[in-house]
Design an enzyme around this catalytic site. Structure first.
Site, PDB file in Angstrom:
ATOM      1  N   ARG A  51       0.846  -1.193   0.000  1.00  0.00           N
ATOM      2  CA  ARG A  51       0.000   0.000   0.000  1.00  0.00           C
ATOM      3  C   ARG A  51       0.879   1.240   0.000  1.00  0.00           C
ATOM      4  NH1 ARG A  51      -3.507  -2.631  -1.722  1.00  0.00           N
ATOM      5  NH2 ARG A  51      -5.581  -2.978  -0.868  1.00  0.00           N
ATOM      6  N   HIS A  79      -0.276  -0.621  -9.879  1.00  0.00           N
ATOM      7  CA  HIS A  79      -1.015  -1.521  -8.975  1.00  0.00           C
ATOM      8  C   HIS A  79      -1.400  -2.822  -9.686  1.00  0.00           C
ATOM      9  CE1 HIS A  79      -3.461  -1.384  -5.012  1.00  0.00           C
ATOM     10  NE2 HIS A  79      -3.346  -2.645  -5.403  1.00  0.00           N
TER      11      HIS A  79
HETATM   12  C1  GLV Z   1      -5.368  -5.233  -4.004  1.00  0.00           C
HETATM   13  O1  GLV Z   1      -4.685  -4.295  -3.813  1.00  0.00           O
HETATM   14  C2  GLV Z   1      -6.012  -6.007  -2.965  1.00  0.00           C
HETATM   15  O2  GLV Z   1      -6.063  -5.540  -1.822  1.00  0.00           O
HETATM   16  O3  GLV Z   1      -6.484  -7.118  -3.259  1.00  0.00           O
END
Ligand code: GLV
Length: 311
Positions: free
Chosen positions: A223, A275
């Site tokens: 994160r 991401h």
């Molecule tokens: C992606 O970031 C998740 O939390 O699955």
């Protein structure tokens, strides 16, 4: 049971979930408002607050991802509705591969070779053996523990850290504040797989970065909020020449998409990915979703999210 599904590609999830739960009525957020209001359960990834407020008697929520930060911070989240999240569900393997890529990038000097290529420079560096490349993994949940095991199996000495004590075969486990300090002081690469909670926000700040040995590298498939970005940029230095921090491979950012004005985009020793480290594989995830919904329905004890802990 009536299940409302909200995610990109919701029709595919709806169809695949229906084959696993023939007894359920499953519809997506495109269904009429009357229908949405009747939902017993919500299976969703980043639902809008308005959708979260609609069901009148919601009995449970399945978070269609591993991180519950977005859901817990959603102003529409109803109080006292139990939440279950995906735990690994097949994401650990691609996240482990992402981390492997990052480790090899630094351990085999691909960052240096890229710069040399631009300067048409032919110069070989003697690589350090993997056994001499200790790696720190912060976060030993379902994903962190699996990733730690994968890279330990590759031959890297792995130091794992969690808030409370854990024991994992083949991993040097550390915990608590003192354990974090000890770990930071001895790793050449640091991998972040912690959840975003008030306790982990900016856990990698100027002080933590200063504890890393000179020339360490950072890999963040977790994160963005874990890192104090200003401190990261200061530790990297702003030139192509290596700073105290050799480089960073970053997949997660406090604001996504990463704003066009972010200095990270153009930093010569930062690699930005959108991401993509841990896509949620539909089939494995749906097995967990179906299992969670059946457990909700039958009142079996659930491995529910603790909203105060944030995971
Ligand atoms: C992606 O970031 C998740 O939390 O699955």
């Amino acid at each position: 049971m009536k299940v409302l599904v909200h995610i990109n590609d919701a029709e595919r999830w709806q169809e695949a979930l229906a084959t696993r739960l023939p007894e359920a009525e499953i519809f997506t957020s495109a269904a009429p408002a009357d229908k949405r209001r009747e939902a017993d359960y919500l299976a969703a990834w980043k639902p809008p607050a308005t959708l979260l407020r609609e069901p009148v008697a919601l009995k449970g929520i399945v978070n269609l991802g591993a991180g519950v930060d977005a859901l817990l911070n959603n102003p529409g989240l109803p109080a006292n509705v139990p939440i279950v999240k995906l735990r690994d569900a097949g994401m650990a393997q691609p996240i482990g591969d992402y981390v492997r890529y990052g480790l090899l990038h630094f351990q085999r000097d691909f960052d240096r070779y890229r710069r040399q290529q631009h300067a048409r420079q032919w110069r070989e560096h003697a690589p350090l053996d993997k056994a001499d490349w200790p790696v720190g993994v912060l976060g030993l949940g379902a994903i962190g523990a699996r990733v730690a095991a994968m890279i330990a199996a590759d031959g890297f000495p792995v130091h794992g850290w969690s808030r409370s004590p854990k024991t994992l075969p083949g991993i040097h486990c550390h915990h608590g504040d003192a354990g974090l300090e000890a770990l930071l002081g001895r790793v050449k690469s640091l991998v972040l797989l912690l959840p975003d909670t008030p306790a982990t926000r900016h856990i990698i700040d100027a002080e933590a970065l200063a504890r890393l040995p000179e020339g360490a590298s950072l890999i963040n498939p977790g994160r963005g909020t874990l890192i104090d970005e200003a401190a990261l940029l200061a530790a990297l230095g702003n030139s192509a020449a290596e700073g105290r921090l050799r480089g960073a491979l970053l997949d997660a950012f406090p604001e996504e998409p990463l704003p066009a004005a972010s200095p990270l985009w153009s930093h010569p020793r930062v690699w930005v990915t959108p991401h993509m480290a841990g896509p949620t594989p539909l089939e494995a995830a749906l097995d967990q979703v179906a299992e969670a919904l059946r457990a909700f329905e039958s009142g079996e004890p659930l491995d529910a999210v603790d909203p105060t802990a944030g995971y």
